[in-house]
Scaffold this motif. Structure first.
Motif, short mmCIF file in Angstrom:
data_model
loop_
_atom_site.label_atom_id
_atom_site.label_comp_id
_atom_site.label_asym_id
_atom_site.label_seq_id
_atom_site.Cartn_x
_atom_site.Cartn_y
_atom_site.Cartn_z
N CYS A 174 82.46 46.12 -5.26
CA CYS A 174 82.37 44.93 -6.11
C CYS A 174 81.61 45.31 -7.38
O CYS A 174 80.60 46.01 -7.33
CB CYS A 174 81.63 43.83 -5.36
SG CYS A 174 81.07 42.48 -6.40
N CYS A 210 84.12 36.64 -5.11
CA CYS A 210 83.35 36.76 -6.35
C CYS A 210 84.35 36.91 -7.48
O CYS A 210 85.56 36.95 -7.24
CB CYS A 210 82.43 37.98 -6.29
SG CYS A 210 83.36 39.51 -6.16
N CYS A 212 85.20 39.46 -9.49
CA CYS A 212 86.07 40.63 -9.43
C CYS A 212 86.94 40.59 -8.19
O CYS A 212 88.01 41.17 -8.15
CB CYS A 212 85.28 41.93 -9.51
SG CYS A 212 84.61 42.49 -7.94
N CYS A 222 80.50 42.96 -9.65
CA CYS A 222 79.83 41.79 -10.23
C CYS A 222 78.31 41.96 -10.16
O CYS A 222 77.79 42.56 -9.22
CB CYS A 222 80.19 40.54 -9.45
SG CYS A 222 81.94 40.22 -9.40
ZN LIG Z 1 82.68 41.16 -7.42
#
Ligand SMILES: [Zn+2]
Length: 509
Positions: A361, A349, A351, A363
């Motif tokens: 994470c 993803c 990040c 995101c």
């Molecule tokens: Zn992420």
């Protein structure tokens, strides 16, 4: 007074015969150069004039016409300086006219010394095929020219040397033939330095064995590029034919190291994600080969795949499909070979930490999907293996024990490639990654159990028809690595592991 001197030009990666013709006639002193020259060729008149003066010759006081034949093919670069100079000297009677079995190439310095030019290997091969027996080139180009078997190559430092040789006063020493020595150097990155990462190592071994494209997905710092850099060390050695092709591309791009002969290891190219479409595909005013061609017979590594611009990734389609790329500009179009293994890497993803055991994470859910979508479906369709690269376990790092070395992996890869070469002899392809769809059934026989497993996986995971083909090809390679004729259950099961982006199982939110 007229004289004709043989030389060579390059179009794409192939050389062609050029005759530099000079005619001196009465009338007002002038100089004209014709035969579709580009600006570098047009300037050759000025370089030749200064070089002649500094070498102690006289510039003929007459109307000088120089033609580079054939006149309908564009001539590029400073390679014709030397033949143009010889033709003018010979037409003026200042030097004996060399026979057409001798050819010349080289850029002139104003003091009459010679500078290396691009594409000499292609010229030398073409010279030999055109009945030329002796080829005179600048010294830094001599080793590549001498790779053309059966051609006598003379290295030159200056025009003065050449003039003495042509007059029979002081003969030049020919360049010894360049041997082809495919060898692995100890200083290449080796898989023994990679700690842990058993799954990724295994997947890259399969990729190397079957010539498959692969995409590594994993958080930053897991060693994706470290793994990719080591891939050339487990690929089978270059054959002479492959080495000549690769060397020709590097010679045309003027990237063959000075004084070196043929390429003896597979190229590894890793353009940055800010690369332009033209730099990737090739082009520019001189129609230079791009990264996809410089990676021919080797590895093209694209790190941070979603960061590449979409028009840049679009460029990859033709090479991945045809193994060649056509570059068109106003000045014409040329086709360069570009058969490479594509190895790409990306974070799961934006990040980078989706699915990471300790690092959260940050995101938003739809940001993850958007990030993934930047890698287009058609490109993803051409990638056989999706490899999940996990953070290295503490134990693997702490033990300080590296993995298996590249030489051992390479011996298994080479054995698997030999099986494929034999199986596909005469069919126009040589590894599993290139089996045409119509022949998959014939070359990928499955056991009953394998068939059942594949069917149930297909239904439960909702795989596409394309993914089905990829799984068959990869399982064919896994079976070849195991020396099995028929693909079994375990091989299908392993191949299914390498479709994580289809399944989206690991990364569902
Ligand atoms: Zn992420």
């Amino acid at each position: 007074m007229f004289a004709k001197v043989a030389s060579f030009g390059v179009r794409g990666i192939d050389g062609f015969l050029v005759h530099a013709e000079a005619d001196l006639s009465g009338g007002l002193p002038s100089f004209s150069l014709v035969g579709l020259p580009d600006s570098a060729v047009k300037e050759s008149g000025d370089r030749v004039r200064s070089a002649l003066k500094n070498l102690g010759y006289t510039w003929p006081v007459s109307r000088i016409t120089v033609n580079l034949a054939p006149a309908d093919v564009r001539k590029t670069g400073p390679v014709y300086d030397l033949p143009v100079l010889l033709a003018i000297l010979a037409a003026g009677g200042q030097l004996p006219t060399p026979p057409l079995s001798q050819a010349f190439a080289g850029e002139l310095s104003l003091d009459g010394s010679l500078r290396p030019v691009a594409g000499v290997l292609s010229m030398a091969l073409s010279a030999r095929d055109n009945g030329v027996t002796e080829f005179f080139v600048p010294r830094p180009n001599a080793a590549e020219a001498a790779a053309a078997e059966g051609l006598t190559v003379y290295p030159l430092d200056s025009v003065a040397q050449l003039a003495a040789h042509l007059r029979g006063q002081e003969l030049l020493q020919p360049q010894p033939p360049t041997p082809f020595l495919p060898q692995y150097r100890e200083d290449l990155p080796d898989f023994r330095d990679v700690h842990g990462q058993l799954l990724a190592r295994r997947a890259l071994e399969i990729a190397a064995a079957g010539g498959h494209n692969a995409l590594m997905v994993g958080p930053p710092g897991t060693g994706k590029s470290m793994l990719a850099k080591r891939l050339p060390s487990i690929l089978p050695p270059l054959s002479l034919e492959e080495s000549i092709e690769t060397s020709k591309i590097y010679s045309v791009a003027h990237l063959l190291p000075s004084g070196s002969g043929l390429a003896c290891r597979r190229p590894f190219r890793s353009p940055h994600h800010t690369v332009s479409a033209a730099a990737l595909a090739g082009g520019g005013t001189n129609l230079r080969p791009g990264e996809v061609s410089l990676a021919h017979n080797g590895v093209l590594f694209l790190d941070e795949l979603p960061e590449f611009k979409s028009d840049v990734l679009e460029v990859l389609r033709q090479p991945l499909e045809d193994g060649s790329v056509t570059v068109s500009r106003v000045s014409g179009s040329v086709t360069y070979p570009s058969r490479f293994m594509l190895i790409a890497a990306m974070n799961p993803c934006r990040c980078g930490y989706l699915g990471h055991p300790t690092h959260p994470c940050t995101c938003l859910p739809n940001a993850v999907a958007r990030y993934r979508q930047r890698v287009s479906g058609p490109l993803l369709d051409r990638i056989d293996l999706h490899i999940q690269v996990e953070p290295v376990e503490y134990e693997a790092l702490a033990s300080r024990q590296g993995g298996e070395d590249s030489a051992s992996i390479r011996s298994r890869v080479t054995a698997a490639r030999l099986i494929q070469q034999k199986r596909y002899e005469g069919l126009g392809f040589s590894c599993n990654a290139h089996i045409p769809a119509g022949l998959l059934r014939r070359f990928c026989p499955l056991t009953k159990g394998a068939e059942t497993l594949l069917r149930s996986a297909f239904q439960s995971l909702g795989l596409s028809a394309r993914a089905y083909d990829r799984i068959l090809k990869v399982s064919r390679t896994i079976a070849d690595l195991a020396g099995a004729d028929v693909i079994g259950e375990s091989q299908i099961a392993e191949a299914l592991q390498y479709r994580c982006l289809d399944k989206e199982i690991e990364y569902t939110l």
